[in-house]
Design an enzyme around this catalytic site. Structure first.
Site, PDB file in Angstrom:
ATOM      1  N   SER A  46       4.386 -16.861   4.302  1.00 37.35           N
ATOM      2  CA  SER A  46       5.413 -16.026   4.840  1.00 37.35           C
ATOM      3  C   SER A  46       4.731 -14.771   5.683  1.00 37.35           C
ATOM      4  O   SER A  46       5.388 -14.321   6.460  1.00 37.35           O
ATOM      5  CB  SER A  46       6.461 -15.278   3.843  1.00 37.35           C
ATOM      6  OG  SER A  46       5.780 -14.452   3.235  1.00 37.35           O
TER       7      SER A  46
ATOM      8  N   LYS B 127       2.474  -6.082   6.704  1.00 38.00           N
ATOM      9  CA  LYS B 127       3.678  -7.174   6.666  1.00 38.00           C
ATOM     10  C   LYS B 127       5.090  -6.144   6.630  1.00 38.00           C
ATOM     11  O   LYS B 127       5.117  -5.261   5.773  1.00 38.00           O
ATOM     12  CB  LYS B 127       3.733  -7.815   5.580  1.00 38.00           C
ATOM     13  CG  LYS B 127       4.575  -8.959   5.528  1.00 38.00           C
ATOM     14  CD  LYS B 127       4.187  -9.758   4.202  1.00 38.00           C
ATOM     15  CE  LYS B 127       5.219 -10.952   3.984  1.00 38.00           C
ATOM     16  NZ  LYS B 127       4.901 -11.987   2.919  1.00 38.00           N
TER      17      LYS B 127
ATOM     18  N   SER C  92       1.737 -17.018   0.283  1.00 33.63           N
ATOM     19  CA  SER C  92       1.803 -16.236   1.687  1.00 33.63           C
ATOM     20  C   SER C  92       0.891 -15.509   2.020  1.00 33.63           C
ATOM     21  O   SER C  92       0.943 -15.024   3.355  1.00 33.63           O
ATOM     22  CB  SER C  92       3.068 -15.739   1.236  1.00 33.63           C
ATOM     23  OG  SER C  92       4.204 -16.442   1.446  1.00 33.63           O
TER      24      SER C  92
END
Ligand code: GLN
Length: 489
Positions: A149, A74, A173
Site C-alpha cells: 500500500s 505516507k 506494504s
C-alpha cells in the site's frame, strides 16, 4: 544543478552539506519544487510554500543530524494541522491535533515534511489502486502499478520527487512497492518504531519503516525513528541503536533459501526467478554460504493473514462513524442511519470487504474456527523462522513473485491481488525484520520492457544493524544504477 541534486542519496547530500558544498535550503527547495510537479499521483498533499530558511525561529544552536533534509510521509501518519486521510474518503478533511511519534522523531532529527504520499485506503491493498484519491503510477511504466500500500512513497523516491520516504508495512506494504519501483524498503522488527499516530489497520502487524534510494539511507532513517515511546506500549526500540552499514564481504554468513517462498512459490514469474538466482550467485561470490531451507507452514501465511488482518481491521475501523472524524453523511436522519450512510459512502469496496470478513471471523460461533486457527498458524510460522535461524543468519526470497503488473489487471480479483504478498506476509506474522533491495530487471511473463525485481533478506528480531550490513554488501556488489527510462537528467 537541481537535476544533479535530485540524483544524490540523502547520505551523499548530507556529506556535501557538511562540507559546505551544498546548502540545506537549496537541497530542500529542489525537492519542494520536484514534489509540486509530481506526475504520478504519488502525493496527496505537498507544501504550498518553500521551506523556511535555515535557523528561522527554531532557536537551535546545534546542527541536527538530518540537516533539514525533506522527507515524504505516507498519508497514514498523523501530522498536526495537516490533512491526513489514510487514502480514505471517510477521513477527507481530517486534520489531526497531534503528530505521529515517527514523524516527530524525524523532525527532531532535523528532517522537514515534504508531503503526504498516496496509498491504498487504510493500507489495504498491493497496488495503490484502492486509494480513495486515484491510483499512483509506476515511474518505470505509467500503465503499471507501483505496488502498495505504500505505493506513493515508493514511486516518489524512484521518480526523484522525494529523496526518501517513510511507509508502513502490515503484510508487505513497504517491501513490495519498494521491489516494484526499484528502491530499498525496510520493515523493521515489530516494536522497533512507535506506532503512535499511525492510523491503525491491523495493530499486531503494523510497523513503520523507510523507503530509500540505498541501504545507507534506510539505516539513517531507521536510526532516527527507532526507540521506545511511552505512547505505544508495544514499542521497545532496538537495543544498541543502529550502526551505519560498512560491510564489504559476506564471509562467515549463512543464508537460507526457503523453497516454499522461492522456487515453489505460487505464481513466481520466470524472469523474477532467474534474477533471484543471479543475486544468489553474487552472494556466493561475496563469500556467503547459501543453502536451501524449509519454512513448512509459510505457504499458509496468506490464509492466516487474511483472517487476522481483517479481524483486527474490523475492530480498528469501528471508530469511523461520522461523529468523531472527517466525513459525515448529511441529511436529517437518526443516529444509526447516519452511521450507516457515512460508512457506506466513506469506505471503498476493499475496506468494506475486510470489515465484513473480519466481523464474520470474529463472530461468536466462528471465532475458534477462523481467528483461533489463524492464530495457531501464526505461531507455527514464527516457530519455523526460529528453527531456520538456528542454522542460518539470514533468509533470502524474491520480494514479490512478479514484477509490476498493469493497472486494472487485478482490481476485480481480490485473491489475485492478495498473491502479491505471498513472500512478505510470513515475516510480518512472525514480527521479524526484512528488507527489499533492488537486484536487477526482468521481463514480465508474456514479455515487455524490463522492470525492477526486489531481493528480500529476512533476519531474526532486532538484528537490523546486521541485516543492513549484509544488504549493504549485496547492494554494492550488485552495483545497480538502473533508473527508470526517461527520468533524471
Ligand atoms: N497487501 C496487504 C494487504 O492488503 C498488505 C498491506 C500492508 O502491508 N499494509 O493487507
Amino acid at each position: 544543478m537541481s537535476a544533479e541534486l535530485l540524483e544524490l542519496t540523502v547520505g551523499e547530500a548530507l556529506r556535501r552539506i557538511d562540507g559546505g558544498e551544498l546548502s540545506a535550503d537549496e537541497y530542500a527547495d529542489a525537492y519542494a519544487e520536484a514534489a509540486a510537479e509530481d506526475e504520478l499521483n504519488a502525493y496527496l498533499w505537498t507544501r504550498e510554500s518553500p521551506f523556511a530558511r535555515e535557523g528561522d525561529g527554531t532557536g537551535r544552536t546545534e546542527e541536527p543530524p538530518l540537516r533539514g533534509a525533506p522527507v515524504a510521509v505516507k498519508d497514514l501518519f498523523c501530522a498536526e494541522g495537516i490533512e491526513t486521510t489514510a487514502g480514505s474518503r471517510i477521513l477527507e478533511g481530517y486534520r489531526p491535533p497531534y503528530t505521529a511519534t515517527a514523524v516527530r522523531r524525524l523532525e527532531e532529527a532535523g528532517a522537514r515534511l515534504l508531503g503526504k504520499t498516496n496509498m491504498d485506503e487504510f493500507g489495504m491493498g498491493s497496488s495503490t489502486e484502492n486509494s480513495g484519491y486515484g491510483p499512483a503510477l509506476n515511474p518505470w511504466d505509467r500503465t503499471r502499478v507501483p505496488g502498495g500500500s505504500s505505493g506513493g512513497s515508493a514511486a516518489a523516491v524512484r521518480d526523484r520527487t522525494a529523496p526518501w520516504a517513510i511507509g508502513t508495512d502490515t503484510g508487505g506494504s513497504i517491501r513490495q512497492p519498494a521491489a516494484l519501483c526499484g528502491v530499498v524498503g525496510l520493515k523493521p522488527t515489530y516494536g522497533a518504531i512507535s506506532r503512535y499516530g499511525m492510523i491503525a489497520f491491523a495493530s499486531s502487524l503494523d510497523q513503520c519503516g523507510p523507503l530509500t534510494r540505498d541501504v545507507t539511507d534506510a539505516a539513517l532513517l531507521l536510526r532516527a525513528m527507532e526507540g521506545r515511546d511511552g505512547c505505544d506500549s508495544t514499542s521497545v526500540g532496538i537495543a544498541g541503536g543502529i550502526e551505519l552499514p560498512t560491510r564489504e564481504g559476506l564471509e562467515g554468513l549463512r543464508f537460507g533459501v526457503p523453497r516454499e517462498l522461492s522456487a515453489e512459490a505460487e505464481g513466481m514469474e520466470a524472469g523474477v526467478a532467474a534474477t533471484f538466482e543471479r543475486a544468489l550467485s553474487t552472494i556466493r561470490d561475496l563469500g556467503g554460504e547459501v543453502d536451501e531451507c524449509a519454512l513448512p507452514h509459510s505457504a499458509h501465511g496468506l490464509s492466516a493473514y487474511y483472517v487476522l488482518a481483517p479481524a483486527e481491521a474490523s475492530a480498528n475501523l469501528a471508530r469511523y462513524d461520522g461523529v468523531r472524524y472527517g466525513l459525515r453523511a448529511d441529511g436529517e436522519v437518526e443516529l444509526g442511519a447516519m452511521y450507516e450512510r457515512t460508512r457506506s459512502r466513506g469506505f471503498g469496496a476493499e475496506v468494506k470487504r475486510r470489515i465484513m470478513l473480519g466481523t464474520y471471523a470474529l463472530s461468536s460461533g466462528y471465532y475458534e474456527a477462523y481467528y483461533g486457527r489463524a492464530q495457531r498458524v501464526r505461531t507455527r510460522i514464527a516457530a519455523d523462522f526460529a528453527s531456520a535461524f538456528e542454522r542460518f543468519d539470514y533468509l533470502l526470497t524474491p520480494t514479490s513473485p512478479t514484477v509490476a503488473f498493469e493497472l486494472g489487471a487485478r482490481s476485480d480479483n481480490p485473491l489475485a491481488m492478495y498473491m502479491a504478498d505471498y513472500c512478505t506476509v510470513p515475516m510480518s506474522l512472525a514480527g521479524i525484520p526484512a528488507i527489499s533491495i533492488p537486484c536487477g530487471l526482468a521481463e514480465p511473463d508474456g514479455g515487455g520492457p524490463e522492470l525492477p525485481v526486489g531481493l528480500q533478506i529476512a533476519a531474526p528480531a532486532f538484528t537490523e544493524s546486521g541485516l543492513l550490513d549484509a544488504a549493504y554488501a549485496v547492494e554494492r556488489a550488485l552495483g545497480l544504477t538502473a533508473t527508470p527510462p526517461g527520468a533524471g537528467p
